[in-house]
Design a protein around this motif. Structure first.
Motif, PDB file in Angstrom:
ATOM      1  N   GLY A   1      13.720  21.486 -46.527  1.00  0.00           N
ATOM      2  CA  GLY A   1      15.141  20.383 -45.964  1.00  0.00           C
ATOM      3  C   GLY A   1      14.854  19.364 -47.461  1.00  0.00           C
ATOM      4  O   GLY A   1      15.939  19.012 -48.127  1.00  0.00           O
TER       5      GLY A   1
ATOM      6  N   GLY B   1      16.023  21.173 -51.153  1.00  0.00           N
ATOM      7  CA  GLY B   1      17.935  20.847 -50.530  1.00  0.00           C
ATOM      8  C   GLY B   1      18.282  19.037 -50.784  1.00  0.00           C
ATOM      9  O   GLY B   1      19.506  19.304 -51.999  1.00  0.00           O
ATOM     10  N   ALA B   2      18.149  18.380 -50.311  1.00  0.00           N
ATOM     11  CA  ALA B   2      17.782  17.144 -50.651  1.00  0.00           C
ATOM     12  C   ALA B   2      17.893  17.041 -52.102  1.00  0.00           C
ATOM     13  O   ALA B   2      18.892  15.950 -53.262  1.00  0.00           O
TER      14      ALA B   2
ATOM     15  N   SER C   1      21.463  25.667 -44.764  1.00  0.00           N
ATOM     16  CA  SER C   1      20.692  25.935 -45.684  1.00  0.00           C
ATOM     17  C   SER C   1      19.338  25.690 -45.175  1.00  0.00           C
ATOM     18  O   SER C   1      18.211  27.065 -45.305  1.00  0.00           O
ATOM     19  N   PRO C   2      18.452  25.114 -44.560  1.00  0.00           N
ATOM     20  CA  PRO C   2      16.963  24.868 -44.704  1.00  0.00           C
ATOM     21  C   PRO C   2      16.870  25.997 -43.958  1.00  0.00           C
ATOM     22  O   PRO C   2      15.668  25.697 -43.415  1.00  0.00           O
TER      23      PRO C   2
ATOM     24  N   THR D   1      21.032  18.337 -54.320  1.00  0.00           N
ATOM     25  CA  THR D   1      22.072  17.567 -54.779  1.00  0.00           C
ATOM     26  C   THR D   1      21.914  16.001 -54.687  1.00  0.00           C
ATOM     27  O   THR D   1      22.749  15.925 -55.698  1.00  0.00           O
TER      28      THR D   1
ATOM     29  N   ALA E   1      24.255  21.304 -44.579  1.00  0.00           N
ATOM     30  CA  ALA E   1      22.563  20.908 -45.040  1.00  0.00           C
ATOM     31  C   ALA E   1      22.149  21.064 -43.778  1.00  0.00           C
ATOM     32  O   ALA E   1      20.976  21.198 -43.372  1.00  0.00           O
TER      33      ALA E   1
ATOM     34  N   GLY F   1      15.050  19.343 -41.571  1.00  0.00           N
ATOM     35  CA  GLY F   1      14.012  20.349 -41.533  1.00  0.00           C
ATOM     36  C   GLY F   1      12.909  19.813 -40.963  1.00  0.00           C
ATOM     37  O   GLY F   1      12.417  20.740 -40.607  1.00  0.00           O
TER      38      GLY F   1
ATOM     39  N   SER G   1      19.230  16.391 -45.258  1.00  0.00           N
ATOM     40  CA  SER G   1      18.667  17.387 -45.793  1.00  0.00           C
ATOM     41  C   SER G   1      17.245  17.116 -44.691  1.00  0.00           C
ATOM     42  O   SER G   1      16.304  18.145 -43.992  1.00  0.00           O
TER      43      SER G   1
ATOM     44  N   PRO H   1      24.342  17.096 -47.235  1.00  0.00           N
ATOM     45  CA  PRO H   1      22.913  17.463 -47.682  1.00  0.00           C
ATOM     46  C   PRO H   1      21.443  16.039 -48.478  1.00  0.00           C
ATOM     47  O   PRO H   1      20.622  16.423 -47.521  1.00  0.00           O
TER      48      PRO H   1
END
Length: 407
Positions: A125, A128-129, A314-315, A132, A311, A264, A260, A256
């Motif tokens: 998570g 991804g953050a 994805s994780p 982004t 968001a 997560g 994120s 996200p």
């Protein structure tokens, strides 16, 4: 944290470069048909490179591969300023894609092996953050640099320097971690806890869970590849100006960035099955919704909805790949799934252009159909085993007094 900071810096450079890249290529003799080839060279090279470099990263030092990939990418990001023309641009974009393919599987597998199993959802998570956040800041920083210097091509230097800084961060702050090898990835307590749930880590790479993860990844990447081609064109057809289009990208990226890491942690504590299903369903549903709300600001609002769904999913997908890979094969698994996602991007980009020629709504419907279809196939492949694999990794509590005995 240093790896996450480096990841954000990488995407800052990519974001700075993205708005200028097509205009720069066209200004140096690249026509529209050739521009499509130039743009496709990057994901095509990643498609070839990620499985190969993923396999290598399970056998070579991952830190070395990350540093090498970033240094090469830094050079290839700047070279279009000095070597111009359609063929050089195609070659340089392909080399840049190979450099990215060298970095990404090693970085994602590093996150798996450097974090405990019960915190990997949170790690992805945050990953991804970081991506982004960098991507959202990149266009603003690139635009500011171009405005100050009066030279739009300065964004190539912004991208190159960002990649170089990322490499330096990893050299200075990121230690090498040992590879997790087959038979040594779980303690007896972890194995007992998994078997009590009716689930154990697969021993072969190509298992139903891993194939399901591939289908989920293709479904998510298909949406991204489609919107890269048609989003700005469709927004313009609704009367949006450049500012509104920029806001729409920002609103998609905001959830996200903000959610994120929290998502997560939620996945680590409550399981990733529901976020995976709801998130993928939400992304696909937005494909059907966008053509039915032909107003600029409603498109922007639903961008927030889609960003939230992304968001969530994805994780969860990253975590599924980690759970579906046998011990010692995490880089290979990440590379193969990344390559499969790149196939989705390429197919989506090529089909979106053809569908848009017929009707601008059709690419959006294709996102909805493809997203629902890949979600359904993945769920059918995974079934109950998928649900079990995505549950939290809670280990048995140590017996009372164990800490004192260990001390």
């Amino acid at each position: 944290m240093p790896l996450l900071i480096a990841e954000s810096t990488i995407w800052l450079g990519f974001g700075a470069l993205l708005p200028i890249l097509p205009l720069y290529f066209q200004a140096h003799g690249v026509d529209l048909p050739t521009l499509g080839i130039v743009v496709a060279a990057w994901p095509a090279a990643r498609l070839v490179g990620e499985p190969v470099f993923g396999w290598l990263a399970d056998r070579a030092p991952r830190r070395t591969m990350m540093i090498t990939g970033l240094l090469l990418a830094s050079v290839f990001a700047v070279l279009p300023l000095f070597i111009v023309g359609p063929v050089p641009f195609i070659v340089l974009r392909a080399l840049s894609g190979l450099a990215a393919a060298m970095y990404d599987p090693a970085a994602r597998a590093y996150l798996v092996d450097a974090n405990p199993p019960d915190r990997q959802g949170e790690a992805f998570g945050l990953y991804g953050a970081a991506q982004t956040g960098g991507f959202m800041l990149g266009p603003a920083i690139g635009g500011l640099a171009a405005g100050i210097t009066g030279r739009p091509e300065v964004v190539f230097w912004v991208a190159g320097i960002s990649l170089l800084v990322s490499a330096v961060l990893i050299v200075v702050l990121v230690p090498e971690v040992g590879h997790v090898h087959a038979g040594h990835s779980q303690t007896p307590e972890e194995i007992d806890a998994d078997e009590a749930r009716g689930w154990a880590r697969p021993k072969q790479l190509f298992n139903l869970l891993f194939v399901a993860a591939i289908f989920f990844s293709i479904g998510m990447y298909y949406a991204g590849g489609t919107y890269e081609v048609v989003w700005s064109v469709y927004m313009t057809s609704l009367g949006a100006d450049v500012t509104a289009i920029g806001i729409s990208f920002f609103t998609f990226g905001l959830p996200p960035l903000l959610l994120s890491a929290w998502m997560g942690r939620f996945i680590d504590r409550s399981g990733g099955y529901l976020p995976l299903v709801v998130g993928m369903f939400g992304v696909a549903a937005c494909g059907f919704i966008y053509p039915m709300v032909p107003a600029v600001w409603w498109m922007i609002v639903f961008g927030l909805v889609e960003g939230t769904a992304f968001a969530m999913a994805s994780p969860a997908i990253f975590l599924l790949v980690a759970r579906a890979a046998p011990a010692g094969r995490t880089s290979t698994a990440q590379g193969l799934v990344g390559g499969a996602g790149t196939v989705g991007t390429i197919v989506a980009a090529l089909s979106a252009g053809a569908l848009a020629e017929i009707n601008l709504h059709f690419p959006f419907y294709a996102v909805g159909i493809a997203g629902m279809g890949f979600l359904a196939v993945g769920l059918l492949l995974g079934r109950r085993r998928l649900y079990d694999a995505m549950q939290p990794r809670r280990l048995p509590a140590p017996p009372v007094g164990a800490a004192e005995v260990a001390a």
